[in-house]
Design a protein around this motif. Structure first.
Motif, PDB file in Angstrom:
ATOM      1  N   LEU A  96      -1.509  -6.102   5.461  1.00  0.00           N
ATOM      2  CA  LEU A  96      -0.081  -6.399   5.479  1.00  0.00           C
ATOM      3  C   LEU A  96       0.484  -6.322   4.064  1.00  0.00           C
ATOM      4  CD1 LEU A  96       2.370  -7.393   7.205  1.00  0.00           C
ATOM      5  CD2 LEU A  96       1.658  -9.718   6.639  1.00  0.00           C
ATOM      6  N   HIS A  97      -0.353  -6.657   3.085  1.00  0.00           N
ATOM      7  CA  HIS A  97       0.055  -6.631   1.681  1.00  0.00           C
ATOM      8  C   HIS A  97      -0.343  -5.278   1.084  1.00  0.00           C
ATOM      9  CE1 HIS A  97       0.933 -10.902   2.035  1.00  0.00           C
ATOM     10  NE2 HIS A  97      -0.260 -11.051   2.603  1.00  0.00           N
ATOM     11  N   LEU A  98       0.497  -4.275   1.367  1.00  0.00           N
ATOM     12  CA  LEU A  98       0.189  -2.898   0.986  1.00  0.00           C
ATOM     13  C   LEU A  98      -0.013  -2.729  -0.509  1.00  0.00           C
ATOM     14  CD1 LEU A  98       2.942  -1.172   3.175  1.00  0.00           C
ATOM     15  CD2 LEU A  98       0.498  -1.066   3.611  1.00  0.00           C
ATOM     16  N   ASP A  99       0.755  -3.481  -1.287  1.00  0.00           N
ATOM     17  CA  ASP A  99       0.714  -3.305  -2.732  1.00  0.00           C
ATOM     18  C   ASP A  99      -0.479  -3.996  -3.381  1.00  0.00           C
ATOM     19  OD1 ASP A  99       1.815  -5.720  -1.930  1.00  0.00           O
ATOM     20  OD2 ASP A  99       2.978  -5.980  -3.770  1.00  0.00           O
ATOM     21  N   VAL A 100      -1.095  -4.930  -2.673  1.00  0.00           N
ATOM     22  CA  VAL A 100      -2.203  -5.694  -3.244  1.00  0.00           C
ATOM     23  C   VAL A 100      -3.554  -5.094  -2.845  1.00  0.00           C
ATOM     24  CG1 VAL A 100      -3.318  -7.965  -3.371  1.00  0.00           C
ATOM     25  CG2 VAL A 100      -0.819  -7.803  -3.211  1.00  0.00           C
ATOM     26  N   PHE A 101      -3.747  -4.863  -1.550  1.00  0.00           N
ATOM     27  CA  PHE A 101      -5.048  -4.408  -1.060  1.00  0.00           C
ATOM     28  C   PHE A 101      -4.998  -2.920  -0.702  1.00  0.00           C
ATOM     29  CE2 PHE A 101      -4.780  -8.973   0.143  1.00  0.00           C
ATOM     30  CZ  PHE A 101      -5.714  -9.444  -0.785  1.00  0.00           C
ATOM     31  N   GLN A 102      -4.814  -2.115  -1.739  1.00  0.00           N
ATOM     32  CA  GLN A 102      -4.680  -0.677  -1.531  1.00  0.00           C
ATOM     33  C   GLN A 102      -5.973  -0.045  -0.999  1.00  0.00           C
ATOM     34  OE1 GLN A 102      -2.831   1.302  -4.947  1.00  0.00           O
ATOM     35  NE2 GLN A 102      -1.746  -0.595  -5.442  1.00  0.00           N
ATOM     36  N   SER A 103      -7.097  -0.693  -1.262  1.00  0.00           N
ATOM     37  CA  SER A 103      -8.380  -0.158  -0.790  1.00  0.00           C
ATOM     38  C   SER A 103      -8.438  -0.143   0.733  1.00  0.00           C
ATOM     39  CB  SER A 103      -9.543  -0.991  -1.346  1.00  0.00           C
ATOM     40  OG  SER A 103      -9.362  -2.376  -1.028  1.00  0.00           O
ATOM     41  N   VAL A 316       8.633  -5.364   8.398  1.00  0.00           N
ATOM     42  CA  VAL A 316       8.234  -4.339   9.364  1.00  0.00           C
ATOM     43  C   VAL A 316       6.726  -4.419   9.539  1.00  0.00           C
ATOM     44  CG1 VAL A 316       7.996  -2.516   7.603  1.00  0.00           C
ATOM     45  CG2 VAL A 316       8.396  -1.902  10.010  1.00  0.00           C
ATOM     46  N   SER A 317       6.285  -4.279  10.796  1.00  0.00           N
ATOM     47  CA  SER A 317       4.858  -4.383  11.110  1.00  0.00           C
ATOM     48  C   SER A 317       4.484  -3.280  12.081  1.00  0.00           C
ATOM     49  CB  SER A 317       4.558  -5.757  11.719  1.00  0.00           C
ATOM     50  OG  SER A 317       3.199  -5.847  12.127  1.00  0.00           O
ATOM     51  N   PRO A 318       3.317  -2.625  11.873  1.00  0.00           N
ATOM     52  CA  PRO A 318       2.963  -1.506  12.739  1.00  0.00           C
ATOM     53  C   PRO A 318       2.331  -1.895  14.070  1.00  0.00           C
ATOM     54  CG  PRO A 318       1.305  -1.774  11.034  1.00  0.00           C
ATOM     55  CD  PRO A 318       2.384  -2.777  10.747  1.00  0.00           C
TER      56      PRO A 318
END
Length: 476
Positions: A96-103, A316-318
């Protein structure tokens, strides 16, 4: 006739509490001693020892369960050990935290892309826009496909009273989706070969139809529906068509390479708009990992939910879940990367050969018959001579955990790598169980045969539904 039917219903209603009581009794006895409050002092590291004690109470599953555990070997070595380490390494992450857990965001995108490549995304016929997301399992993947199809068809055709048509063999997740999203569900009979009946499905299509469904294979009998014919129907009438590949997604592409007669089933078939495939089954990923794929972004956009008026900000959530376990995504990526095409091909060879051996062995037991002609790794069988549910109870007493089916009454085994070393044990126990029931017909103490038998004979299905809900309500 009406009086007789009324008396039958009354008799069944009298019997129903007894059935519920039997089901609830086992659940209540298991819950005795369960904790209802936090300990006053935390157990700290000792909690691990406590968990090990509880784990010892689990049933023996190694080689004994239909489906359930798809990875071979034991949980302390090999592939088990690898995915456990991968999950642990990323247990703190959340995509959910795209910018933090890019891996893990990258892992998810690559799991989706690699899965899509197995299912026709590289073929010209796919259109080159296959996209998707990871979900918590096959049910969520199917539920999302139904939701996206409903909203897509509303935007495309203005349908506000949506209906969908599924074969009787289609997974119960469609019933759940219909319930959640207020969609009228038509569950239509399969043909004599237990495949989706295209003509019957066509007869049920009307101006409110948003979706038709096929399975490759279906969960009950391991039989592949006529995907090409259903795709042609969907294309002609401009409706959505979902293919359930939750079981077959990581087997059928490789079985085809091995020379097994596998009919078209993926995005190379025109008309297929979405596909669900579980990575946590034959993909050998950790439990809680599945993929939902769409033919293009125009359809997938209707899966998402965007919120613009929340005081917490733009959102927004997928998928259904907001926060998702990055550790499971990492475990799925690790599973796929560690096995590669060669690993999956070797596994498909082993389980397909094991399935054919079991099918052959069952056919050689005179009092049993195979349901249909299984295309993959599920072998379903019944009997016209003895009560197959009594056979299942005897098998259960020998430690086997098989799946009980209805219409027709039958049981099946979903073959995994766990079964490869125990094929002969399974067939011997099955043959012995059949002989036991023939020699001593009738239910065994504590067996579920009377419950399955009674439920199957009750014409009032609402009554059966109530029974199931009462059982579930008492189980947790």
């Amino acid at each position: 006739m009406c009086d007789l039917l009324w008396l039958l219903v009354v008799d069944q209603r009298k019997e129903m509490p007894n059935v519920v009581t039997k089901l609830q009794a086992s659940g209540k006895s298991k819950r005795e001693g369960w904790r209802t409050e936090l300990p006053s002092a935390g157990l700290r590291a000792m909690v691990i020892e406590k968990m090990k004690e509880e784990k010892q109470k689990d049933a023996t599953w190694q080689g004994k369960c239909s489906g359930t555990v798809y990875i071979g070997g034991n949980e302390y070595e090999g592939h088990f050990s690898l995915i456990n380490e991968a999950c642990s390494m990323f247990a703190h992450t959340n995509p959910l935290h795209l910018d933090v857990f890019q891996s893990v965001v990258k892992f998810e995108a690559e799991v989706v892309a690699m899965t899509a490549a197995l299912l026709g995304s590289k073929e010209k016929a796919s259109g080159g826009q296959i996209c998707g997301n990871m979900t918590s399992g096959g049910t969520e993947s199917i539920v999302l496909a139904v939701k996206a199809s409903r909203d897509y068809m509303k935007a495309k055709k203005g349908i506000t009273r949506p209906e969908m048509i599924i074969p009787a063999s289609a997974h119960s997740a469609y019933d759940k989706a219909a319930h959640y999203f207020n969609i009228k569900l038509w569950r239509v009979p399969v043909n004599k070969d237990f495949r989706a009946d295209v003509k019957t499905i066509k007869r049920h299509i009307n101006r409110n139809t948003i979706l038709i469904v096929g399975s490759a294979p279906g969960f009950p009998h391991g039989i592949i529906d006529p995907i090409e014919e259903l795709g042609e129907l969907a294309t002609t009438l401009s409706i959505c068509f979902h293919v359930d590949l939750c079981l077959g997604g990581f087997v059928l592409p490789f079985a085809r390479k091995l020379g097994y007669p596998v009919p078209p089933f993926d995005f190379s078939v025109q008309g297929v708009t979405s596909i669900s495939v579980d990575v946590h089954k034959y993909g050998l990923a950790p439990k809680g990992t599945s993929v939902i794929l769409y033919r293009d972004h125009d359809i997938r956009k209707h899966q998402f939910v965007a919120v613009t008026e929340w005081t917490g900000g733009l959102y927004v959530s997928p998928t259904v879940a907001g926060s998702r376990p990055g550790g499971l995504i990492a475990g799925a990526w690790a599973a796929m990367m560690s096995l590669g095409l060669e690993g999956y091909l070797d596994n498909a060879r082993l389980i397909m050969e094991a399935s054919k051996k079991i099918e052959k062995g069952v056919r050689e037991i005179p009092d049993l018959y195979i349901v249909g002609r299984p295309d993959m790794t599920i072998v379903a069988f019944g009997s016209d001579v003895i009560d197959i549910f009594e056979v299942n109870d005897i098998m259960s007493s020998k430690g086997w955990h098989l799946n009980a089916l209805q219409r027709p009454n039958s049981i099946h085994i979903c073959v995994t790598l766990q079964h490869v070393p125990v094929i002969e044990d399974f067939l011997k126990d099955l043959k012995d169980s059949v002989q036991t029931v023939k020699a001593n017909p009738g239910p065994i103490s504590g067996g579920l045969a009377p419950i399955y038998g009674a439920a199957g004979k009750i014409p009032d299905r609402v009554m059966v539904e109530d029974l199931l809900v009462d059982f579930m309500d008492s189980s947790y």
